[in-house]
Scaffold this active site. Structure first.
Site, PDB file in Angstrom:
ATOM      1  N   LYS A 193    -113.231  90.873 -26.789  1.00 49.93           N
ATOM      2  CA  LYS A 193    -113.332  92.153 -26.066  1.00 49.93           C
ATOM      3  C   LYS A 193    -114.649  92.845 -26.426  1.00 49.93           C
ATOM      4  O   LYS A 193    -115.306  92.455 -27.410  1.00 49.93           O
ATOM      5  CB  LYS A 193    -112.141  93.043 -26.438  1.00 49.93           C
ATOM      6  CG  LYS A 193    -112.047  93.401 -27.920  1.00 49.93           C
ATOM      7  CD  LYS A 193    -110.690  93.999 -28.271  1.00 49.93           C
ATOM      8  CE  LYS A 193    -110.623  94.305 -29.761  1.00 49.93           C
ATOM      9  NZ  LYS A 193    -109.249  94.595 -30.207  1.00 49.93           N
ATOM     10  N   ARG A 229     -99.318 102.110 -30.516  1.00 54.02           N
ATOM     11  CA  ARG A 229    -100.156 102.213 -29.315  1.00 54.02           C
ATOM     12  C   ARG A 229     -99.366 101.833 -28.076  1.00 54.02           C
ATOM     13  O   ARG A 229     -99.318 102.566 -27.109  1.00 54.02           O
ATOM     14  CB  ARG A 229    -101.374 101.287 -29.422  1.00 54.02           C
ATOM     15  CG  ARG A 229    -102.441 101.771 -30.383  1.00 54.02           C
ATOM     16  CD  ARG A 229    -103.784 101.095 -30.123  1.00 54.02           C
ATOM     17  NE  ARG A 229    -103.733  99.635 -30.176  1.00 54.02           N
ATOM     18  CZ  ARG A 229    -104.767  98.870 -30.474  1.00 54.02           C
ATOM     19  NH1 ARG A 229    -105.944  99.422 -30.752  1.00 54.02           N
ATOM     20  NH2 ARG A 229    -104.662  97.562 -30.487  1.00 54.02           N
ATOM     21  N   TYR A 287    -138.523 114.596 -35.968  1.00 51.97           N
ATOM     22  CA  TYR A 287    -137.901 115.883 -35.636  1.00 51.97           C
ATOM     23  C   TYR A 287    -137.395 116.591 -36.887  1.00 51.97           C
ATOM     24  O   TYR A 287    -136.824 115.956 -37.776  1.00 51.97           O
ATOM     25  CB  TYR A 287    -136.709 115.676 -34.696  1.00 51.97           C
ATOM     26  CG  TYR A 287    -137.073 115.193 -33.328  1.00 51.97           C
ATOM     27  CD1 TYR A 287    -137.872 115.967 -32.487  1.00 51.97           C
ATOM     28  CD2 TYR A 287    -136.615 113.965 -32.878  1.00 51.97           C
ATOM     29  CE1 TYR A 287    -138.194 115.512 -31.216  1.00 51.97           C
ATOM     30  CE2 TYR A 287    -136.939 113.507 -31.610  1.00 51.97           C
ATOM     31  CZ  TYR A 287    -137.734 114.282 -30.788  1.00 51.97           C
ATOM     32  OH  TYR A 287    -138.050 113.833 -29.539  1.00 51.97           O
ATOM     33  N   MET A 294    -134.328 108.736 -30.499  1.00 48.67           N
ATOM     34  CA  MET A 294    -133.635 107.939 -29.490  1.00 48.67           C
ATOM     35  C   MET A 294    -134.190 106.517 -29.391  1.00 48.67           C
ATOM     36  O   MET A 294    -133.449 105.553 -29.274  1.00 48.67           O
ATOM     37  CB  MET A 294    -133.727 108.630 -28.125  1.00 48.67           C
ATOM     38  CG  MET A 294    -132.812 108.042 -27.078  1.00 48.67           C
ATOM     39  SD  MET A 294    -132.892 108.888 -25.491  1.00 48.67           S
ATOM     40  CE  MET A 294    -132.185 110.470 -25.853  1.00 48.67           C
TER      41      MET A 294
END
Ligand SMILES: *Cc1c(COP(=O)(O)O)cnc(C)c1O
Length: 373
Positions: free
Chosen positions: A42, A141, A270, A317
């Protein structure tokens, strides 16, 4: 340009050792005494690239796969149209997708009579839906949650011509930590309920990676259903050691994009959170939190030319800045996960540093990173 060509325009990449995945599959099967492996692929095979990983596993005889969503199942079925390949859907599925699951022969985990009744109204005469009976023994779940609901689901599947039982399974909440009492309670529930319903052992699959590694003597492990161990990392809490050595699978690398010297008192990135206390060489790398190198990784070690350097200032980023002991040429390879000379940074190291777990680090690795096999 192909997608790969586009991704390779930036010198930041993942190296994935498919042989190591094959070795890990064999190692865990041997260790747990398993005859059959349901490979959990998955979330893009835990970030490793489902297409290549599934093919590598098929090459060593694995024909059973598990994913989380209908979309992941369709992708895998398009890769493997052959009938002997089974595809299980582990999560709760929207019953309205039943015609797709039938068409692609995806076996959803099923938990309620109502879901099955609704599904059956959508299965045409002569067609069949394979199903995996989910038993909730304590994960909380999804799944049948008592002996009577396991039995009524099983009886309903057996008596329907539209449904075929693929398996019956449960999922452990504490297989990878020291809460043995909770684990034992789940095992007991499973055995009581499936035995009361007379579901033959050939259908059972219980073990996730933690169970296959540390609890293989306590449960039936004829079929194991594992993910993390295939990808070569210890799925447990740090105090649990591995009883066998896994082959490392994944490296994350980048190349120095620019080098400059900070003067005393000059800052980086930053917030100007890092200030040079003496003149010092630093390099900028083209990788950032958009690639899954989390903002929390500020201060983490990286490897340059076989020795340790550190990320300084905030992770941005698309770029980070690292320390250097001297000037290095642009294009020098930097290892963020993996081995360089005698030094190694594991996925577990990164996860610990980020106060996370390897699963989260790997599945967060961005699709902007090319995967090299
Ligand atoms: C994700 C998942 C697994 C695989 O777990 P690992 O700890 O990675 O081996 C097995 N079973 C179910 C139901 C899952 O959701």
């Amino acid at each position: 340009m192909t997608n790969d060509e586009i991704l390779n325009l930036r010198p930041t990449w993942l190296e994935i050792d498919l042989k190591a995945i094959q070795e890990n599959a064999k190692k865990v099967m041997n260790h747990a005494g398993a005859k059959r492996l349901i490979a959990v692929v998955k979330a893009n095979a835990y970030g490793h690239g489902v297409h290549a990983v599934a093919q590598a596993l098929l090459d060593i005889g694995v024909t059973d796969f598990a994913v989380a969503t209908v979309g992941e199942g369709v992708t895998l079925r398009e890769q493997f149209p052959q009938e002997n390949v089974t595809i299980t859907l582990l999560g709760v599925q929207d019953v309205k997708q039943t015609p797709i699951m039938v068409a692609y022969q995806l076996a959803p985990a099923v938990a309620t009579i109502a879901w099955l009744e609704e599904a059956m109204t959508q299965i045409k005469q002569g067609q069949q839906l394979p199903v995996q009976l989910a038993v909730d023994t304590g994960m909380g779940r999804m799944g049948a949650h008592s002996a009577s609901s396991v039995k009524s689901l099983y009886d309903m599947i057996q008596s329907s011509e539209q449904l075929v039982l693929s398996g019956v399974f449960t999922h452990f909440a504490t297989a990878d930590d020291n809460n043995v009492a909770y684990y034992k309670k789940q095992v007991k529930n499973f055995y009581h309920w499936v035995e009361a319903a007379n579901i033959p052992e050939t259908y059972w699959h219980l073990a996730n990676s933690g169970s296959a590694i540390w609890h293989h003597n306590e449960i039936d492990t004829n079929t194991i259903r594992v993910g993390s161990v295939l990808y070569g990392y210890n799925p447990g809490t740090p105090e649990l050691t591995m009883p066998f050595k896994l082959s490392p699978v994944l490296s994350l690398k980048s190349k120095i994009g620019s080098v400059h010297c900070l003067e005393t008192g000059e800052s980086v990135s930053y917030g100007a959170t890092y200030t040079a206390e003496k003149p010092q060489w630093v390099a900028t790398l083209p990788i950032g939190y958009a690639d899954g190198y989390l903002r929390r990784m500020s201060g983490m070690k990286v490897l340059v030319d076989g020795h340790i350097e550190h990320v300084i200032g905030r992770v941005t980023m698309d770029q980070i800045v690292i320390t250097l002991d001297k000037m290095y040429p642009v294009g020098t390879v930097v290892t963020l996960i993996g081995q360089d000379g005698d030094q190694q940074i594991t996925v577990e190291d990164v996860a610990n540093y980020a106060n996370s777990i390897p699963h989260e680090i790997l599945t967060t690795l961005g699709l902007r990173l090319p995967r090299q096999y």
